[in-house]
Scaffold this active site. Structure first.
Site, PDB file in Angstrom:
ATOM      1  N   LYS A 106       0.840  -1.212   0.000  1.00  0.00           N
ATOM      2  CA  LYS A 106       0.000   0.000   0.000  1.00  0.00           C
ATOM      3  C   LYS A 106       0.865   1.248   0.000  1.00  0.00           C
ATOM      4  CE  LYS A 106       0.851   1.217   4.528  1.00  0.00           C
ATOM      5  NZ  LYS A 106       1.624   2.401   4.960  1.00  0.00           N
ATOM      6  N   ASP A 140      -1.750  -1.511  10.483  1.00  0.00           N
ATOM      7  CA  ASP A 140      -2.260  -1.489   9.101  1.00  0.00           C
ATOM      8  C   ASP A 140      -2.546  -2.884   8.536  1.00  0.00           C
ATOM      9  OD1 ASP A 140       0.360  -2.137   8.798  1.00  0.00           O
ATOM     10  OD2 ASP A 140       0.919  -0.401   7.593  1.00  0.00           O
TER      11      ASP A 140
END
Ligand code: C5P
Length: 298
Positions: free
Chosen positions: A17, A143
Site C-alpha cells: 500500500k 495497518d
C-alpha cells in the site's frame, strides 16, 4: 534459482500500500497516534506460499528479512493456534518471495501477516468470521486490517477502523532511497503543523479521478519530521518533481516517496529515467477486487 513449491501448496499475491493522505490527529495515551489516513493498494509486491508441514517454518529468498518468530507470518500462525486448540500442534511451511522493500512505508510485512491469516484459514480449514480475523489482524499491527480488505480505504483510530472509498485509476512512480525507516522512529519525529488539506478535500479530489486534483490534496504529517532526519527524502522528492510528477509525497512512515503520474506512460518513463536517487518503479492503484488476498492452489 527460483522457488519450486511442493505439491498441494497455496500461493497468495501480496500487493503493498501507499498512504495517499495521512493526518495525525493527536498522540494517544497508549503511545499510538490517532490517524485520518487513506490507504491505497498498489500493484506488484511479494508472493507468499504455504504448504502443510509438521512444524511452523518460514523461508525467504531475500537477505535481511527476519524469518524467525518476529515475522508477522509466524505471528499470524501463533494467533490462530492460541485461538483454535485443534490447530495448536499443526504446522505449515511458508516461503516468501520478497519484492516489496523493507522499511519503506508500504506495509510489506503487514500484508504478509494478513496473507498468512488467509492462507492458514484455507490450509487448516478454519472458519473465523470477519470480525475475528479483523481482531487478529489488528493484534498483528495497525495497518494489517487494511490488507484483509485492500483497495482504497479511509483509516481511523490507529489505522484499523476502516471504511471503503472508491478507487481512482491513478498511476505512480515509486522511489526507494537507499535507506529504510523504522515506523516507531518515524512517529517519534512527528512535528505538529497547522493547516494542510482536509480529509473532505482529499476524498473529493480522489472522487474526481484527476491526478492533478489529487496532487493538490495529498498530505503526510510524518514527512516533515522524517525528512528532517533523512536528507534522502527531500532529494527523492526533488528528483520526482524534476521528472514532471504532478504531485509528490512520502508514503506512511517512509522511506519510499511516490510521484503521481499523468498516465501509465508517464509513470513508466519516470521509472526508466536515469539518475533516480534510489530504486524506481511504476505501479497503479488497485481496486478492492484486484487487491483481494485470495489463496490459489499451485
Ligand atoms: O502497529 P504497528 O506495530 O505497525 O506500529 C509500529 C509502531 O508505530 C508503534 O509501536 C508506534 O510506535 C507507531 N505507531 C503509532 N501510531 C499509529 C501506528 C503506529 O504511533 N497509528
Amino acid at each position: 534459482m527460483s522457488y519450486v513449491p511442493p505439491p498441494r501448496s497455496l500461493r497468495i499475491a501480496c500487493p503493498p500500500k501507499i498512504n495517499l493522505y495521512l493526518r495525525i490527529v493527536r498522540r494517544r495515551d497508549d503511545g499510538y497516534h490517532e490517524l485520518a489516513t487513506v490507504f491505497q493498494s498498489v500493484s506488484g509486491g511479494d508472493i507468499l506460499y504455504a504448504t502443510e508441514a509438521d512444524e511452523l517454518i518460514l523461508t525467504c529468498d531475500a537477505e535481511g528479512v527476519p524469518t524467525d518468530e518476529s515475522n508477522l507470518v509466524l505471528k499470524a500462525a501463533r494467533l490462530f493456534q492460541e485461538r483454535y486448540p485443534e490447530v495448536a500442534m499443526q504446522g505449515a511451511a511458508f516461503h516468501l518471495e520478497k519484492r516489496t522493500p523493507v522499511g519503506a512505508g508500504m506495509g510489506g510485512g503487514s500484508v504478509n501477516g494478513a496473507a498468512a491469516l488467509r492462507l492458514l484459514t484455507e490450509l487448516w480449514a478454519l472458519e473465523p468470521d470477519g470480525e475475528e480475523l479483523a481482531q487478529m489482524a489488528a493484534q498483528l499491527g495497525s495497518d494489517v486490517p487494511f490488507f484483509l480488505e485492500g483497495g482504497t480505504a479511509l483509516g481511523g483510530g490507529r489505522g484499523e477502523e476502516l471504511s471503503p472509498l472508491p478507487t481512482a485509476p491513478l498511476w505512480l512512480t515509486l522511489v526507494r532511497p537507499p535507506v529504510g525507516v523504522n515506523t516507531g522512529w518515524a512517529y517519534r519525529q512527528w512535528i505538529p503543523t497547522e493547516g494542510g488539506s482536509t480529509i473532505e478535500a482529499f476524498t473529493a479530489a480522489l472522487a474526481s479521478g484527476d491526478p492533478v486534483q489529487v496532487a493538490g490534496a495529498l498530505r503526510n504529517d510524518l514527512e516533515l519530521g522524517v525528512a528532517a532526519g533523512l536528507p534522502e527524502i527531500e532529494a527523492t522528492r526533488k528528483w520526482l518533481q524534476s521528472q514532471g510528477a504532478v504531485g509528490v509525497m512520502m508514503t506512511g512512515s517512509g522511506s519510499v516517496v511516490f510521484g503521481l503520474a499523468r498516465d501509465q506512460r508517464h509513470a513508466e518513463e519516470m521509472a526508466a529515467a536515469t539518475g533516480a536517487p534510489g530504486t524506481a518503479w511504476a505501479c497503479r492503484c488497485l481496486t478492492r477486487e484486484e487487491a483481494a488476498l485470495v489463496p490459489q492452489r499451485v
